[in-house]
Design an enzyme around this catalytic site. Sequence first.
Site, PDB file in Angstrom:
ATOM      1  N   HIS A   1       8.931  28.530  12.755  1.00  0.00           N
ATOM      2  CA  HIS A   1       8.169  29.365  13.687  1.00  0.00           C
ATOM      3  C   HIS A   1       7.317  28.519  14.612  1.00  0.00           C
ATOM      4  O   HIS A   1       6.389  29.023  15.249  1.00  0.00           O
ATOM      5  CB  HIS A   1       7.315  30.362  12.896  1.00  0.00           C
ATOM      6  CG  HIS A   1       8.168  31.275  12.068  1.00  0.00           C
ATOM      7  ND1 HIS A   1       8.725  32.441  12.560  1.00  0.00           N
ATOM      8  CD2 HIS A   1       8.637  31.136  10.798  1.00  0.00           C
ATOM      9  CE1 HIS A   1       9.468  33.000  11.614  1.00  0.00           C
ATOM     10  NE2 HIS A   1       9.437  32.229  10.533  1.00  0.00           N
TER      11      HIS A   1
ATOM     12  N   GLU B   1       5.579   2.682   9.080  1.00  0.00           N
ATOM     13  CA  GLU B   1       4.810   1.445   8.853  1.00  0.00           C
ATOM     14  C   GLU B   1       5.744   0.343   8.338  1.00  0.00           C
ATOM     15  O   GLU B   1       5.542  -0.836   8.588  1.00  0.00           O
ATOM     16  CB  GLU B   1       3.649   1.686   7.872  1.00  0.00           C
ATOM     17  CG  GLU B   1       2.539   0.649   7.991  1.00  0.00           C
ATOM     18  CD  GLU B   1       1.296   0.955   7.170  1.00  0.00           C
ATOM     19  OE1 GLU B   1       1.353   0.866   5.936  1.00  0.00           O
ATOM     20  OE2 GLU B   1       0.246   1.278   7.761  1.00  0.00           O
TER      21      GLU B   1
ATOM     22  N   LYS C   1      -7.843  -2.444  14.593  1.00  0.00           N
ATOM     23  CA  LYS C   1      -8.979  -2.664  13.682  1.00  0.00           C
ATOM     24  C   LYS C   1      -9.929  -3.710  14.273  1.00  0.00           C
ATOM     25  O   LYS C   1     -11.152  -3.545  14.250  1.00  0.00           O
ATOM     26  CB  LYS C   1      -8.479  -3.195  12.329  1.00  0.00           C
ATOM     27  CG  LYS C   1      -7.818  -2.157  11.433  1.00  0.00           C
ATOM     28  CD  LYS C   1      -7.464  -2.807  10.085  1.00  0.00           C
ATOM     29  CE  LYS C   1      -6.546  -1.928   9.257  1.00  0.00           C
ATOM     30  NZ  LYS C   1      -6.083  -2.578   8.023  1.00  0.00           N
TER      31      LYS C   1
ATOM     32  N   GLY D   1       0.813  -1.222   0.000  1.00  0.00           N
ATOM     33  CA  GLY D   1       0.000   0.000   0.000  1.00  0.00           C
ATOM     34  C   GLY D   1       0.838   1.260   0.000  1.00  0.00           C
ATOM     35  O   GLY D   1       0.607   2.194  -0.770  1.00  0.00           O
ATOM     36  N   ARG D   2       1.863   1.305   0.849  1.00  0.00           N
ATOM     37  CA  ARG D   2       2.667   2.534   0.970  1.00  0.00           C
ATOM     38  C   ARG D   2       3.663   2.693  -0.172  1.00  0.00           C
ATOM     39  O   ARG D   2       4.413   3.661  -0.214  1.00  0.00           O
ATOM     40  CB  ARG D   2       3.357   2.581   2.336  1.00  0.00           C
ATOM     41  CG  ARG D   2       4.140   1.331   2.695  1.00  0.00           C
ATOM     42  CD  ARG D   2       4.499   1.311   4.175  1.00  0.00           C
ATOM     43  NE  ARG D   2       5.147   0.068   4.576  1.00  0.00           N
ATOM     44  CZ  ARG D   2       4.502  -1.031   4.963  1.00  0.00           C
ATOM     45  NH1 ARG D   2       3.182  -1.058   4.966  1.00  0.00           N
ATOM     46  NH2 ARG D   2       5.159  -2.103   5.327  1.00  0.00           N
TER      47      ARG D   2
HETATM   48  O1  F6P Z   1      -3.248   1.083   7.779  1.00  0.00           O
HETATM   49  C1  F6P Z   1      -3.057  -0.170   7.251  1.00  0.00           C
HETATM   50  C2  F6P Z   1      -3.216  -0.207   5.774  1.00  0.00           C
HETATM   51  O2  F6P Z   1      -3.355  -1.547   5.434  1.00  0.00           O
HETATM   52  C3  F6P Z   1      -2.072   0.449   5.006  1.00  0.00           C
HETATM   53  O3  F6P Z   1      -0.966  -0.345   4.930  1.00  0.00           O
HETATM   54  C4  F6P Z   1      -2.742   0.717   3.722  1.00  0.00           C
HETATM   55  O4  F6P Z   1      -1.995   1.596   2.937  1.00  0.00           O
HETATM   56  C5  F6P Z   1      -4.050   1.280   4.195  1.00  0.00           C
HETATM   57  O5  F6P Z   1      -4.367   0.486   5.316  1.00  0.00           O
HETATM   58  C6  F6P Z   1      -5.169   1.269   3.207  1.00  0.00           C
HETATM   59  O6  F6P Z   1      -5.479  -0.022   2.780  1.00  0.00           O
HETATM   60  P1  F6P Z   1      -6.329  -0.276   1.490  1.00  0.00           P
HETATM   61  O7  F6P Z   1      -5.624   0.326   0.337  1.00  0.00           O
HETATM   62  O8  F6P Z   1      -6.471  -1.757   1.383  1.00  0.00           O
HETATM   63  O9  F6P Z   1      -7.674   0.384   1.679  1.00  0.00           O
END
Ligand code: F6P
Length: 550
Positions: A377, A346, A519, A260-261
Amino acid sequence: MSTAPRCDRTEAWARLADHHAGAGRALDLRQAFAADAGRAGAFSLQAPEVFADLSKNLWDADTRTLLLALARECRIEQRRDAMLAGEPINHTEGRAVLHTALRAPRGAAPFGDEVHEVLDRMLAYVEQVRDTAASGIRHVVNIGIGGSDLGPQMVVPALDAYTSPALTLHFVSNVDGHDIAPVLRRLDPRETLVIVASKTFTTQETMANAAVARAWFLAGYGEGGEAAIAKHFAATTTNVAAAAKFGITTTFGFWDWVGGRYSLWSAIGLPIALAVGAENFRALLAGAHAMDRHFAEAPLEENLPIQLGLLDVWYRNFLGFTSRSVAPYHQGLRRLPAYLQQLEMESNGKSVDLDGELLPFGTSPVVWGEAGTNGQHAYFQMLHQGTDVIPVEFVAVKTPCYRAEGIAELPEGVRAGLADQHHKLLANCLAQSQALMLGKSTDEAMGESAPTASKALDATTVARHRTFPGNRPSTTLVLDQLTPAALGALIALYEHRVFTSGALWRINSFDQWGVELGKALCSQLLPRFATGDTAGLDGSTAALLDRLLG
Ligand code: F6P
């Protein structure tokens, strides 16, 4: 799984510990520059699109040599090559890690056919939507969170000069309705494209916002709304079936080997491409690919991401620094610190190594920051005079670039003012890294007048308040201009730097189990908001639930 040793089980680590106990810990930057006129050059590196001045860091030639030996003992090159070849290095999820394949030219990386099929299709769609006279679309709302939000949200303002004035991008991420409500309030469904961006297409926040957007769309569109969803909604996901179930037929897919990242290069980059156009999106990918090649091919001595990762290990594990501040001196990069927080924290916020053994040393630093000069600042006081040493990473851009149709129309006086502002911005950037390094001794402060100090205070006390310890480290990254290619290279640089420290620490930088417990507990708590039932909860949570529902 890699059999490469963990950093603390190498000879180089022991030698670094000895070095740290002696000269390594005692390094004084002011003396180091005085003793070596060539220090700036010796500790600078040029990578594609990014120049790095590493000379104001707390290391000397011996430190660097030992860190390079550490990298070699930890077999960083083999581990890098394993990632680039698509080996399943994300072993807790059984996945390859191949974001680099997303920006490789056709035929140059694994999965090239799939990647280029989706990219071509997505960019053809982008050009259709950007023909706003024909498409009727004026606003794009990207609904996504984490990696499905932070990349596009960072890149779009950074590339403002390349964006189309005909399309306005909006980003909605938070499950808090205060995020989406003010965005939708201003929009006309008939002029709006909603992108539902989610790798899994299950994320609570994104699904909740997507449902609200759908309801808003159907209510506002009126007759024919259901049929119009095909034109006004698109999904970017690996879970194409779930998107179809939601009713979205325009879908751009990607793959489980895209974290994802690390996903802004995939279909998740759709809002970026809509903002800047197909050609600029390809330039962003090309810039990242140029950095990938540098990472893959440059000798370690000249390899910028690897050297930055090594410095991170030195700072975290030997000098004990627990945080790093990022200060982009470009307003367009104002979301870079938030983006880097996910990328680094992460990825490397882990406590066990690949074998599940508890680590006896620190891993990810806290990454935080703000665009310069705003941060000066706010919290720079602490960077200069606080009790903790926090390495700062400055990002400077040599030539400003404003959206052409805006700036060309401005009166000459305004343009001259903007040029002057850019020099002021850069002067501030350089001054801050100078101030961190040079500091100001109490003797120097004694020589200054302090007209506003209370007359009851003696001169030494006043001078102590005005003393700066100095010798505080910083890195300065310089881009010639914030072009799509330069930004692509900068982001890829950060990705590979995070890989490097993670590889030395022998952690899995590509899973994120730490987000799961919250979660799961949220899913258990949510029904209690309907019933008010607090049975079995800990005292604090029960009392808070009562208060929130009372
Ligand atoms: O926060 C956890 C996570 O799984 C991230 O790694 C990811 O980028 C985000 O949630 C969003 O996940 P998704 O793209 O599956 O909605």
